[in-house]
Design a protein around this motif. Structure first.
Motif, PDB file in Angstrom:
ATOM      1  N   CYS A  58      36.932 -59.184   6.446  1.00  0.00           N
ATOM      2  CA  CYS A  58      35.804 -59.833   5.783  1.00  0.00           C
ATOM      3  C   CYS A  58      34.488 -59.182   6.199  1.00  0.00           C
ATOM      4  O   CYS A  58      33.583 -59.024   5.385  1.00  0.00           O
ATOM      5  CB  CYS A  58      35.795 -61.323   6.115  1.00  0.00           C
ATOM      6  N   TRP A  59      34.387 -58.779   7.445  1.00  0.00           N
ATOM      7  CA  TRP A  59      33.178 -58.145   7.955  1.00  0.00           C
ATOM      8  C   TRP A  59      32.998 -56.748   7.380  1.00  0.00           C
ATOM      9  O   TRP A  59      31.886 -56.342   7.044  1.00  0.00           O
ATOM     10  CB  TRP A  59      33.251 -58.106   9.484  1.00  0.00           C
ATOM     11  N   MET A  60      34.073 -55.988   7.205  1.00  0.00           N
ATOM     12  CA  MET A  60      33.948 -54.572   6.884  1.00  0.00           C
ATOM     13  C   MET A  60      34.364 -54.192   5.463  1.00  0.00           C
ATOM     14  O   MET A  60      34.222 -53.036   5.086  1.00  0.00           O
ATOM     15  CB  MET A  60      34.774 -53.748   7.878  1.00  0.00           C
ATOM     16  N   ARG A  65      35.939 -59.571   1.032  1.00  0.00           N
ATOM     17  CA  ARG A  65      34.943 -60.635   1.088  1.00  0.00           C
ATOM     18  C   ARG A  65      34.825 -61.341  -0.264  1.00  0.00           C
ATOM     19  O   ARG A  65      34.806 -62.571  -0.329  1.00  0.00           O
ATOM     20  CB  ARG A  65      33.607 -60.011   1.506  1.00  0.00           C
ATOM     21  N   GLN A  66      34.764 -60.574  -1.349  1.00  0.00           N
ATOM     22  CA  GLN A  66      34.643 -61.161  -2.680  1.00  0.00           C
ATOM     23  C   GLN A  66      35.914 -61.920  -3.052  1.00  0.00           C
ATOM     24  O   GLN A  66      35.849 -62.998  -3.639  1.00  0.00           O
ATOM     25  CB  GLN A  66      34.342 -60.080  -3.725  1.00  0.00           C
ATOM     26  N   GLY A  67      37.073 -61.378  -2.739  1.00  0.00           N
ATOM     27  CA  GLY A  67      38.325 -62.078  -3.017  1.00  0.00           C
ATOM     28  C   GLY A  67      38.416 -63.389  -2.249  1.00  0.00           C
ATOM     29  O   GLY A  67      38.909 -64.404  -2.759  1.00  0.00           O
ATOM     30  N   ARG A  87      29.182 -53.977  -9.470  1.00  0.00           N
ATOM     31  CA  ARG A  87      29.396 -52.526  -9.452  1.00  0.00           C
ATOM     32  C   ARG A  87      29.165 -51.962  -8.056  1.00  0.00           C
ATOM     33  O   ARG A  87      29.915 -51.121  -7.583  1.00  0.00           O
ATOM     34  CB  ARG A  87      28.490 -51.838 -10.454  1.00  0.00           C
ATOM     35  N   ARG A  88      28.138 -52.416  -7.372  1.00  0.00           N
ATOM     36  CA  ARG A  88      27.852 -51.922  -6.021  1.00  0.00           C
ATOM     37  C   ARG A  88      28.988 -52.259  -5.059  1.00  0.00           C
ATOM     38  O   ARG A  88      29.380 -51.458  -4.234  1.00  0.00           O
ATOM     39  CB  ARG A  88      26.540 -52.488  -5.520  1.00  0.00           C
ATOM     40  N   GLU A  89      29.546 -53.474  -5.174  1.00  0.00           N
ATOM     41  CA  GLU A  89      30.648 -53.867  -4.296  1.00  0.00           C
ATOM     42  C   GLU A  89      31.896 -53.038  -4.560  1.00  0.00           C
ATOM     43  O   GLU A  89      32.623 -52.681  -3.644  1.00  0.00           O
ATOM     44  CB  GLU A  89      30.943 -55.353  -4.453  1.00  0.00           C
ATOM     45  N   VAL A  90      32.155 -52.718  -5.831  1.00  0.00           N
ATOM     46  CA  VAL A  90      33.305 -51.875  -6.158  1.00  0.00           C
ATOM     47  C   VAL A  90      33.118 -50.494  -5.548  1.00  0.00           C
ATOM     48  O   VAL A  90      34.029 -49.942  -4.929  1.00  0.00           O
ATOM     49  CB  VAL A  90      33.506 -51.777  -7.686  1.00  0.00           C
ATOM     50  N   LEU A  91      31.937 -49.925  -5.707  1.00  0.00           N
ATOM     51  CA  LEU A  91      31.667 -48.594  -5.156  1.00  0.00           C
ATOM     52  C   LEU A  91      31.720 -48.602  -3.637  1.00  0.00           C
ATOM     53  O   LEU A  91      32.229 -47.680  -3.014  1.00  0.00           O
ATOM     54  CB  LEU A  91      30.313 -48.080  -5.637  1.00  0.00           C
TER      55      LEU A  91
END
Length: 134
Positions: A58-60, A65-67, A87-91
């Protein structure tokens, strides 16, 4: 992230293994009055290792974290976007970024006025094109 997980694993399980090595060479140590307390503390530490992995993930890892947020979106105070990852989280989760989450500058390029990512064989840095993995 893998190095953190392995380090925590070693810290949690090494005392447990050392305890059994010591008791196999010096079995009389098991007759001491304090050994049961030490064994229980070492046993608790070893078994607690499985508790640390989700915390590290979850930290890294933004995808984890999103799931996690999606799974617990029914809880008060948990705000998850209905469409999943941004998009930023996917990248951030997909490509190799620094621990701070900011992308390395030489991986950013512009295509038709938009920022994107080149394949490793087409990376441009300081107006010089390199071939192969950088």
């Amino acid at each position: 992230m893998m190095m953190v997980v392995v380090t925590i694993f070693v810290v949690c399980w090494m005392p447990f293994q050392i305890y059994f090595l010591m008791t196999s060479y010096w079995p009389e140590i098991t007759n001491e009055s304090y050994i049961q307390d030490i064994y229980l503390a070492i046993y608790w530490l070893a078994m607690s290792n499985s508790m640390y992995n989700p915390i590290i993930y979850c930290w890294m890892n933004s995808r984890f974290r999103q799931g996690f947020k999606q799974f617990f979106r029914w809880c008060p105070g948990v705000h998850a976007t209905p469409d999943g990852l941004t998009r930023r989280e996917v990248l951030t989760a997909r490509y190799n970024y620094s621990c701070s989450g900011s992308p390395d500058g030489h991986y950013r390029i512009k295509r038709a006025g938009k920022a994107g990512r080149k394949s490793p064989s087409q990376v441009t840095n300081n107006n010089t094109t390199y071939t192969g993995v950088t």
